[in-house]
Structures are given as C-alpha cells and as structure tokens.
Write a protein that holds these residues in place. Structure first.
Motif, PDB file in Angstrom:
ATOM      1  N   ASP A  52       4.130 -25.643  45.184  1.00  0.00           N
ATOM      2  CA  ASP A  52       5.023 -26.246  46.171  1.00  0.00           C
ATOM      3  C   ASP A  52       6.411 -26.508  45.604  1.00  0.00           C
ATOM      4  OD1 ASP A  52       2.949 -26.285  48.000  1.00  0.00           O
ATOM      5  OD2 ASP A  52       2.309 -28.308  47.405  1.00  0.00           O
ATOM      6  N   TYR A  53       6.669 -26.077  44.402  1.00  0.00           N
ATOM      7  CA  TYR A  53       7.953 -26.322  43.769  1.00  0.00           C
ATOM      8  C   TYR A  53       8.241 -25.155  42.838  1.00  0.00           C
ATOM      9  CZ  TYR A  53       4.303 -28.189  40.780  1.00  0.00           C
ATOM     10  OH  TYR A  53       3.149 -28.342  40.077  1.00  0.00           O
ATOM     11  N   GLU A  54       9.496 -25.025  42.451  1.00  0.00           N
ATOM     12  CA  GLU A  54       9.904 -23.914  41.591  1.00  0.00           C
ATOM     13  C   GLU A  54       9.559 -24.230  40.138  1.00  0.00           C
ATOM     14  OE1 GLU A  54      13.985 -21.492  40.422  1.00  0.00           O
ATOM     15  OE2 GLU A  54      13.937 -22.795  42.191  1.00  0.00           O
ATOM     16  N   LEU A  55       8.988 -23.256  39.451  1.00  0.00           N
ATOM     17  CA  LEU A  55       8.600 -23.435  38.061  1.00  0.00           C
ATOM     18  C   LEU A  55       9.515 -22.644  37.142  1.00  0.00           C
ATOM     19  CD1 LEU A  55       4.730 -22.950  38.299  1.00  0.00           C
ATOM     20  CD2 LEU A  55       5.979 -25.098  38.260  1.00  0.00           C
ATOM     21  N   ASP A  56       9.775 -23.184  35.949  1.00  0.00           N
ATOM     22  CA  ASP A  56      10.429 -22.370  34.934  1.00  0.00           C
ATOM     23  C   ASP A  56       9.362 -21.475  34.314  1.00  0.00           C
ATOM     24  OD1 ASP A  56       9.288 -23.602  32.396  1.00  0.00           O
ATOM     25  OD2 ASP A  56      10.206 -25.372  33.315  1.00  0.00           O
ATOM     26  N   GLY A  57       9.809 -20.442  33.595  1.00  0.00           N
ATOM     27  CA  GLY A  57       8.875 -19.455  33.057  1.00  0.00           C
ATOM     28  C   GLY A  57       7.831 -20.049  32.128  1.00  0.00           C
ATOM     29  N   ARG A  58       8.242 -20.977  31.278  1.00  0.00           N
ATOM     30  CA  ARG A  58       7.307 -21.559  30.321  1.00  0.00           C
ATOM     31  C   ARG A  58       6.210 -22.351  31.032  1.00  0.00           C
ATOM     32  NH1 ARG A  58       8.892 -25.816  25.495  1.00  0.00           N
ATOM     33  NH2 ARG A  58       6.790 -26.068  24.672  1.00  0.00           N
ATOM     34  N   THR A  59       6.594 -23.148  32.037  1.00  0.00           N
ATOM     35  CA  THR A  59       5.614 -23.938  32.774  1.00  0.00           C
ATOM     36  C   THR A  59       4.656 -23.032  33.529  1.00  0.00           C
ATOM     37  OG1 THR A  59       7.182 -25.757  33.002  1.00  0.00           O
ATOM     38  CG2 THR A  59       5.307 -25.744  34.507  1.00  0.00           C
ATOM     39  N   GLU A  60       5.186 -21.992  34.117  1.00  0.00           N
ATOM     40  CA  GLU A  60       4.327 -21.063  34.850  1.00  0.00           C
ATOM     41  C   GLU A  60       3.310 -20.402  33.920  1.00  0.00           C
ATOM     42  OE1 GLU A  60       4.639 -17.377  38.043  1.00  0.00           O
ATOM     43  OE2 GLU A  60       6.436 -18.097  37.030  1.00  0.00           O
ATOM     44  N   ARG A  61       3.754 -20.003  32.733  1.00  0.00           N
ATOM     45  CA  ARG A  61       2.825 -19.392  31.770  1.00  0.00           C
ATOM     46  C   ARG A  61       1.774 -20.401  31.316  1.00  0.00           C
ATOM     47  NH1 ARG A  61       7.744 -17.364  30.078  1.00  0.00           N
ATOM     48  NH2 ARG A  61       7.865 -18.830  28.342  1.00  0.00           N
ATOM     49  N   THR A  62       2.190 -21.662  31.130  1.00  0.00           N
ATOM     50  CA  THR A  62       1.239 -22.702  30.728  1.00  0.00           C
ATOM     51  C   THR A  62       0.152 -22.892  31.773  1.00  0.00           C
ATOM     52  OG1 THR A  62       2.936 -23.873  29.449  1.00  0.00           O
ATOM     53  CG2 THR A  62       1.019 -25.153  30.138  1.00  0.00           C
ATOM     54  N   LEU A  63       0.546 -22.992  33.036  1.00  0.00           N
ATOM     55  CA  LEU A  63      -0.430 -23.200  34.104  1.00  0.00           C
ATOM     56  C   LEU A  63      -1.332 -21.986  34.293  1.00  0.00           C
ATOM     57  CD1 LEU A  63       1.718 -25.108  36.741  1.00  0.00           C
ATOM     58  CD2 LEU A  63       0.057 -26.040  35.125  1.00  0.00           C
ATOM     59  N   THR A  64      -0.772 -20.799  34.144  1.00  0.00           N
ATOM     60  CA  THR A  64      -1.580 -19.585  34.262  1.00  0.00           C
ATOM     61  C   THR A  64      -2.646 -19.555  33.172  1.00  0.00           C
ATOM     62  OG1 THR A  64       0.252 -18.353  35.246  1.00  0.00           O
ATOM     63  CG2 THR A  64      -1.519 -17.063  34.233  1.00  0.00           C
ATOM     64  N   ALA A  65      -2.249 -19.878  31.929  1.00  0.00           N
ATOM     65  CA  ALA A  65      -3.212 -19.909  30.819  1.00  0.00           C
ATOM     66  C   ALA A  65      -4.262 -20.985  31.053  1.00  0.00           C
ATOM     67  CB  ALA A  65      -2.485 -20.147  29.500  1.00  0.00           C
ATOM     68  N   PHE A  66      -3.839 -22.133  31.565  1.00  0.00           N
ATOM     69  CA  PHE A  66      -4.795 -23.202  31.844  1.00  0.00           C
ATOM     70  C   PHE A  66      -5.842 -22.745  32.853  1.00  0.00           C
ATOM     71  CE2 PHE A  66      -6.011 -26.680  34.705  1.00  0.00           C
ATOM     72  CZ  PHE A  66      -6.733 -27.451  33.811  1.00  0.00           C
ATOM     73  N   ASP A  67      -5.392 -22.151  33.944  1.00  0.00           N
ATOM     74  CA  ASP A  67      -6.333 -21.707  34.975  1.00  0.00           C
ATOM     75  C   ASP A  67      -7.276 -20.627  34.462  1.00  0.00           C
ATOM     76  OD1 ASP A  67      -5.575 -23.404  37.022  1.00  0.00           O
ATOM     77  OD2 ASP A  67      -3.960 -22.101  37.682  1.00  0.00           O
ATOM     78  N   ARG A  68      -6.787 -19.830  33.561  1.00  0.00           N
ATOM     79  CA  ARG A  68      -7.592 -18.705  33.085  1.00  0.00           C
ATOM     80  C   ARG A  68      -8.581 -19.112  31.994  1.00  0.00           C
ATOM     81  NH1 ARG A  68      -3.815 -14.028  31.862  1.00  0.00           N
ATOM     82  NH2 ARG A  68      -3.743 -14.099  34.144  1.00  0.00           N
ATOM     83  N   TYR A  69      -8.183 -20.030  31.115  1.00  0.00           N
ATOM     84  CA  TYR A  69      -8.970 -20.253  29.904  1.00  0.00           C
ATOM     85  C   TYR A  69      -9.578 -21.655  29.748  1.00  0.00           C
ATOM     86  CZ  TYR A  69      -6.569 -15.966  28.499  1.00  0.00           C
ATOM     87  OH  TYR A  69      -6.076 -14.698  28.445  1.00  0.00           O
ATOM     88  N   PHE A  70      -9.145 -22.634  30.530  1.00  0.00           N
ATOM     89  CA  PHE A  70      -9.568 -24.016  30.264  1.00  0.00           C
ATOM     90  C   PHE A  70     -10.249 -24.647  31.475  1.00  0.00           C
ATOM     91  CE2 PHE A  70      -6.104 -23.109  27.376  1.00  0.00           C
ATOM     92  CZ  PHE A  70      -6.570 -23.592  26.171  1.00  0.00           C
ATOM     93  N   ASP A  71     -11.216 -25.488  31.180  1.00  0.00           N
ATOM     94  CA  ASP A  71     -11.918 -26.234  32.222  1.00  0.00           C
ATOM     95  C   ASP A  71     -11.316 -27.619  32.438  1.00  0.00           C
ATOM     96  OD1 ASP A  71     -13.873 -24.214  32.657  1.00  0.00           O
ATOM     97  OD2 ASP A  71     -14.946 -24.905  30.873  1.00  0.00           O
ATOM     98  N   ALA A  72     -10.662 -28.161  31.414  1.00  0.00           N
ATOM     99  CA  ALA A  72     -10.134 -29.520  31.515  1.00  0.00           C
ATOM    100  C   ALA A  72      -9.021 -29.725  30.493  1.00  0.00           C
ATOM    101  CB  ALA A  72     -11.240 -30.551  31.285  1.00  0.00           C
ATOM    102  N   VAL A  73      -8.209 -30.725  30.732  1.00  0.00           N
ATOM    103  CA  VAL A  73      -7.173 -31.147  29.791  1.00  0.00           C
ATOM    104  C   VAL A  73      -7.403 -32.629  29.503  1.00  0.00           C
ATOM    105  CG1 VAL A  73      -4.714 -31.597  29.473  1.00  0.00           C
ATOM    106  CG2 VAL A  73      -5.451 -29.481  30.550  1.00  0.00           C
TER     107      VAL A  73
END
Length: 198
Positions: free
Chosen positions: A7-28
């Motif tokens: 719902d908001y614009e992401l910078d490249g680093r944040t987008e990569r962080t969230l993509t990696a989180f969704d792909r590889y992690f169950d929790a933070v």
C-alpha cells in the motif's frame, strides 16, 4: 524484483528484504520491547510482517554482583564509550568533567572499549589517578552500574539494556553521525519515559 504488492512505495533495499522474508522465513524475532520502541518506527514496512513479527523483550544478561573495590559504588560515576574511535569525544569530555569536578568527592571509572585508539589510550593515560580508573572492557557492566551513582554512555542496544537492568541514573549521549538515528531514537524515548537524560 518482487511480485508482492504494498500500500506504499518501497525503496529497493526494503523490497528485497521483504521478498527474502516471504521466501525464506517463518517469523522475525525482535529483541526489544514494543512499549519502548516499535520496529515500524524505524522500518515502516514492518506492517507487512504482521502476525509473523514477535517481540522477545529486551535481551540482556542478568545483573551480577559488582566486584569489590576500595571505592563505595554510590560515589562512582561510570562512563562507557563502546568501542573504536566513536567514543573518543565522550571520553575526552568525561576527562575534562572529572578534572573540574574532582573536588566533589566522586570517583570516575572510564571504560574505553576493547580496542581503544592511540588517541584514547594517550588521553586516558594522562588522566589516570586516584579518582579516575580506566578499563578496556567489562563483562559485568550491569552489575557495576547497579551500585554506581551515575552512568554516562552512548545509547547502543547492549549498553541501554545494561542500564535498564541496573536501574541506574543515566545520561545518554547517542551516536548520531552519518545519518544514524537508532541511538537518538532510543535515547529520546528513554528520556521521555523519565529513565534517562539525553
């Protein structure tokens, strides 16, 4: 590039962080207290983590008894500067304050970090004496602070955790060079809660 939508614009680093989180992690696991500082205050995209985000509380070693020395701890001011060159200004200010306040009856203990620079070594050596002790590192910082009159330090996570465990009056001088905001945010929040001055 991520195929996720936000719902908001992401910078490249944040987008990569969230993509990696969704792909590889169950929790933070966030080592912090959401009543003190919430992750979304420094990472706005934290809302995406939703139910997978868990606060552990502040993680710190238990307070150990302070070692016995000749100085009553209630009359000692402890200045800890972390490591490296970052704390040089704080240590220099502490030495100057010690020189002006020596007659007030307080002993000072300066902790310069594991690898003090030659500048720091020279500064501390020039001021060492009966009312100013110097150390490189303390594993039992919370225990030392618990019986001290005052802690003066930067506002790094580990140091602030030790201050909270020790329940000692504190003055925080946050590291805020080069656009760093983490320590300033932490110090300002503690000050707002009446837990420190900054």
């Amino acid at each position: 590039s991520s195929d996720l939508t936000y719902d908001y614009e992401l910078d490249g680093r944040t987008e990569r962080t969230l993509t990696a989180f969704d792909r590889y992690f169950d929790a933070v696991l966030v080592h912090g207290d959401p009543h003190l500082v919430r992750l979304d205050e420094s990472f706005p995209a934290a809302a995406h983590l939703a139910a997978r985000l868990h606060y552990t509380g502040i993680v710190a070693p238990p307070r150990s008894p302070p070692p016995a020395t000749g100085t009553p701890r209630s009359r000692e001011i402890v200045v800890s500067a972390g490591g490296g060159a970052v704390g040089e200004k704080l240590l220099a200010a502490a030495c100057a304050a010690h020189d002006r306040l020596a007659a007030k009856g307080y002993a000072w203990r300066l902790i310069g970090g594991l690898h003090p620079s030659p500048t720091v070594r020279g500064l501390l050596a020039a001021h060492s004496g009966d009312t100013l002790a110097i150390e490189d590192f303390r594993r039992d910082l919370a225990g030392l602070l618990a019986c001290s009159a005052l802690s003066i330090s930067q506002a790094g996570y580990n140091t602030v955790a030790d201050i909270l465990v020790a329940d000692v009056p504190a003055v925080l001088v946050p590291y805020a060079t080069g656009g760093e905001t983490e320590q300033s945010m932490r110090a300002e929040r503690l000050a707002a809660l009446g837990l420190a001055l900054c």
